[in-house]
Design a protein around this motif. Structure first.
Motif, PDB file in Angstrom:
ATOM      1  N   SER A 199     -10.690  12.462 102.708  1.00 29.37           N
ATOM      2  CA  SER A 199     -12.074  12.005 102.612  1.00 29.37           C
ATOM      3  C   SER A 199     -12.597  12.211 101.187  1.00 29.37           C
ATOM      4  O   SER A 199     -12.522  13.321 100.655  1.00 29.37           O
ATOM      5  N   PHE A 200     -13.106  11.145 100.571  1.00 32.28           N
ATOM      6  CA  PHE A 200     -13.602  11.213  99.191  1.00 32.28           C
ATOM      7  C   PHE A 200     -15.128  11.106  99.171  1.00 32.28           C
ATOM      8  O   PHE A 200     -15.693  10.303  99.908  1.00 32.28           O
ATOM      9  N   ALA A 201     -15.736  11.876  98.257  1.00 34.86           N
ATOM     10  CA  ALA A 201     -17.176  11.713  98.027  1.00 34.86           C
ATOM     11  C   ALA A 201     -17.343  10.677  96.918  1.00 34.86           C
ATOM     12  O   ALA A 201     -17.761  11.000  95.801  1.00 34.86           O
ATOM     13  N   LEU A 202     -16.967   9.433  97.227  1.00 36.11           N
ATOM     14  CA  LEU A 202     -17.005   8.364  96.215  1.00 36.11           C
ATOM     15  C   LEU A 202     -17.675   7.141  96.810  1.00 36.11           C
ATOM     16  O   LEU A 202     -17.693   6.957  98.030  1.00 36.11           O
ATOM     17  N   LYS A 203     -18.142   6.272  95.924  1.00 37.21           N
ATOM     18  CA  LYS A 203     -18.671   4.987  96.395  1.00 37.21           C
ATOM     19  C   LYS A 203     -17.502   4.004  96.515  1.00 37.21           C
ATOM     20  O   LYS A 203     -16.534   4.105  95.737  1.00 37.21           O
ATOM     21  N   LEU A 222     -13.247   3.150  94.368  1.00 38.31           N
ATOM     22  CA  LEU A 222     -12.026   3.541  95.077  1.00 38.31           C
ATOM     23  C   LEU A 222     -10.772   2.796  94.645  1.00 38.31           C
ATOM     24  O   LEU A 222      -9.668   3.327  94.712  1.00 38.31           O
ATOM     25  N   HIS A 223     -10.923   1.556  94.162  1.00 40.60           N
ATOM     26  CA  HIS A 223      -9.707   0.737  94.162  1.00 40.60           C
ATOM     27  C   HIS A 223      -8.616   1.215  93.211  1.00 40.60           C
ATOM     28  O   HIS A 223      -7.436   0.972  93.467  1.00 40.60           O
ATOM     29  N   ALA A 224      -8.951   1.959  92.149  1.00 44.22           N
ATOM     30  CA  ALA A 224      -7.879   2.440  91.256  1.00 44.22           C
ATOM     31  C   ALA A 224      -7.027   3.522  91.919  1.00 44.22           C
ATOM     32  O   ALA A 224      -5.929   3.832  91.440  1.00 44.22           O
ATOM     33  N   LEU A 225      -7.506   4.072  93.035  1.00 43.34           N
ATOM     34  CA  LEU A 225      -6.702   5.082  93.728  1.00 43.34           C
ATOM     35  C   LEU A 225      -5.339   4.513  94.115  1.00 43.34           C
ATOM     36  O   LEU A 225      -4.319   5.194  94.051  1.00 43.34           O
ATOM     37  N   LEU A 229      -0.098   1.162 101.114  1.00 42.62           N
ATOM     38  CA  LEU A 229      -1.176   0.473 101.822  1.00 42.62           C
ATOM     39  C   LEU A 229      -2.342   1.427 102.011  1.00 42.62           C
ATOM     40  O   LEU A 229      -2.236   2.421 102.727  1.00 42.62           O
ATOM     41  N   LEU A 230      -3.466   1.122 101.350  1.00 44.71           N
ATOM     42  CA  LEU A 230      -4.673   1.939 101.502  1.00 44.71           C
ATOM     43  C   LEU A 230      -5.613   1.275 102.497  1.00 44.71           C
ATOM     44  O   LEU A 230      -5.850   0.069 102.405  1.00 44.71           O
ATOM     45  N   GLU A 231      -6.146   2.064 103.421  1.00 44.83           N
ATOM     46  CA  GLU A 231      -7.153   1.547 104.349  1.00 44.83           C
ATOM     47  C   GLU A 231      -8.318   2.527 104.319  1.00 44.83           C
ATOM     48  O   GLU A 231      -8.094   3.747 104.284  1.00 44.83           O
ATOM     49  N   SER A 232      -9.559   2.020 104.300  1.00 45.21           N
ATOM     50  CA  SER A 232     -10.693   2.943 104.169  1.00 45.21           C
ATOM     51  C   SER A 232     -11.863   2.538 105.061  1.00 45.21           C
ATOM     52  O   SER A 232     -12.013   1.368 105.424  1.00 45.21           O
ATOM     53  N   CYS A 287      -5.046  13.086  94.875  1.00 40.67           N
ATOM     54  CA  CYS A 287      -6.323  12.832  95.567  1.00 40.67           C
ATOM     55  C   CYS A 287      -7.400  13.758  95.007  1.00 40.67           C
ATOM     56  O   CYS A 287      -8.538  13.338  94.755  1.00 40.67           O
ATOM     57  N   GLU A 288      -7.031  15.013  94.825  1.00 39.01           N
ATOM     58  CA  GLU A 288      -7.987  15.986  94.287  1.00 39.01           C
ATOM     59  C   GLU A 288      -8.438  15.554  92.880  1.00 39.01           C
ATOM     60  O   GLU A 288      -9.627  15.509  92.586  1.00 39.01           O
ATOM     61  N   ASN A 289      -7.472  15.213  92.032  1.00 38.58           N
ATOM     62  CA  ASN A 289      -7.794  14.780  90.666  1.00 38.58           C
ATOM     63  C   ASN A 289      -8.651  13.522  90.655  1.00 38.58           C
ATOM     64  O   ASN A 289      -9.605  13.403  89.896  1.00 38.58           O
ATOM     65  N   TYR A 290      -8.271  12.578  91.507  1.00 40.79           N
ATOM     66  CA  TYR A 290      -8.992  11.300  91.515  1.00 40.79           C
ATOM     67  C   TYR A 290     -10.443  11.502  91.961  1.00 40.79           C
ATOM     68  O   TYR A 290     -11.366  10.925  91.378  1.00 40.79           O
ATOM     69  N   GLY A 291     -10.636  12.346  92.955  1.00 37.89           N
ATOM     70  CA  GLY A 291     -11.994  12.633  93.436  1.00 37.89           C
ATOM     71  C   GLY A 291     -12.859  13.245  92.344  1.00 37.89           C
ATOM     72  O   GLY A 291     -14.058  12.991  92.249  1.00 37.89           O
TER      73      GLY A 291
END
Ligand code: BTN
Length: 272
Positions: free
Chosen positions: A88-92, A96-99, A137-140, A202-206
């Motif tokens: 779970s990310f605290a992001l808008k 997200l898409h560069a993840l 495959l990312l799904e959100s 994930c931690e870094n990206y957040g």
């Protein structure tokens, strides 16, 4: 359960988890390692309902494995890795898409550790000598607290049975073929390293976004300077790859003008 008598070692949480950095292992709230499942992504998405994330699922086989753009992901019970992580990310949503590009970098760097030089086709196809070795495959979904619940699904070919691989409609390869050794590759070890790096990413990206991974992505980019065919819901266009933007979008020169794509199916045109 699979065992050595079937000709390969089964995936096991005990063997995977001892390869995970303890700092990250302590974060995992739920895990599942199963023989067969429709899609590990479905299992991971369900974990948000229980509030039990980060959560991770590995399966020996998928009966309804999904790829990007509505494709199937052929998931035979041989020796590949099919895994999904729920985070779970605290992001808008727009951030997200560069993840998905970051996950591609994680896989390329893992392969490098095994002496395999892979490249990335935007956004995250992992290729070796032009043949696909892994897909992401990312799904959100937006969560109740307006956080972004993301499932990161990875399929990594380890030792694909050639007959089953015939079902795949693209050129493919696997780690065993690329390493060229008869020695069996330890999937539990790969799974443990992959999961550690993914949790770290994930931690870094957040916290930091795409910045920490952008240069690495660029160094693996095979779309830059290539003639591309880009399929979107608006149709098919052809142009020259210009690399990626700071936020991971694809830059393409189309009829003398630069155009940016955030979502598309890209193929590289081979000159006749
Ligand atoms: C692609 O089309 O390149 C993406 C493939 C992603 C496959 C993985 S396997 C684990 C997870 N579960 C799925 O159903 N798909 C992803």
């Amino acid at each position: 359960m699979n065992n050595a008598a079937d000709g390969y070692d089964a995936l096991s949480w005990v063997d995977i988890s001892r390869r995970i950095d303890p700092v990250y292992l302590a974060q995992i709230k739920r895990h599942s390692v199963v023989d067969s499942i429709a899609s590990t992504n479905d299992w991971a998405m369900l974990q948000f309902k229980e509030g039990e994330t980060p959560a991770v699922c590995f399966s020996e086989q998928q009966t309804q494995g999904r790829g990007r753009n509505g494709r199937d992901w052929v998931s035979p019970k041989t020796q590949n890795i099919y895994m999904s992580l729920a985070w779970s990310f605290a992001l808008k949503p727009e951030n997200l898409h560069a993840l998905s590009l970051v996950v591609g970098v994680v896989i390329v760097q893992l392969l490098k550790q095994y002496g395999i030089n892979a490249q990335l086709k935007w956004p995250n196809d992992v290729l070796v000598r032009g043949k696909k070795i892994a897909g992401v495959l990312l799904e959100s979904r937006i969560g109740v607290k307006k956080n972004l619940n993301v499932v990161i699904g990875i399929g990594l070919n380890i030792e694909m049975n050639s007959a089953l691989g015939k079902k795949i409609d693209r050129q493919w390869t696997d780690m065993s073929r690329e390493i060229g050794s008869k020695k069996s590759i330890c999937r539990n070890k790969i799974a443990g390293i992959l999961l550690t790096r993914l949790l770290q990413a994930c931690e870094n990206y957040g916290r930091l976004g795409f910045g920490a991974y952008k240069d690495a992505w660029k160094s693996y980019d095979i779309c830059r300077h290539a003639e591309l065919e880009i399929t979107t819901s608006d149709g098919v266009v052809r142009g020259k790859g210009l690399g990626i933007s700071d936020n991971g979008a694809l830059r393409v020169m189309l009829n003398g003008q630069e155009k940016i794509f955030y979502a598309a199916d890209v193929s590289i045109r081979v000159k006749q």
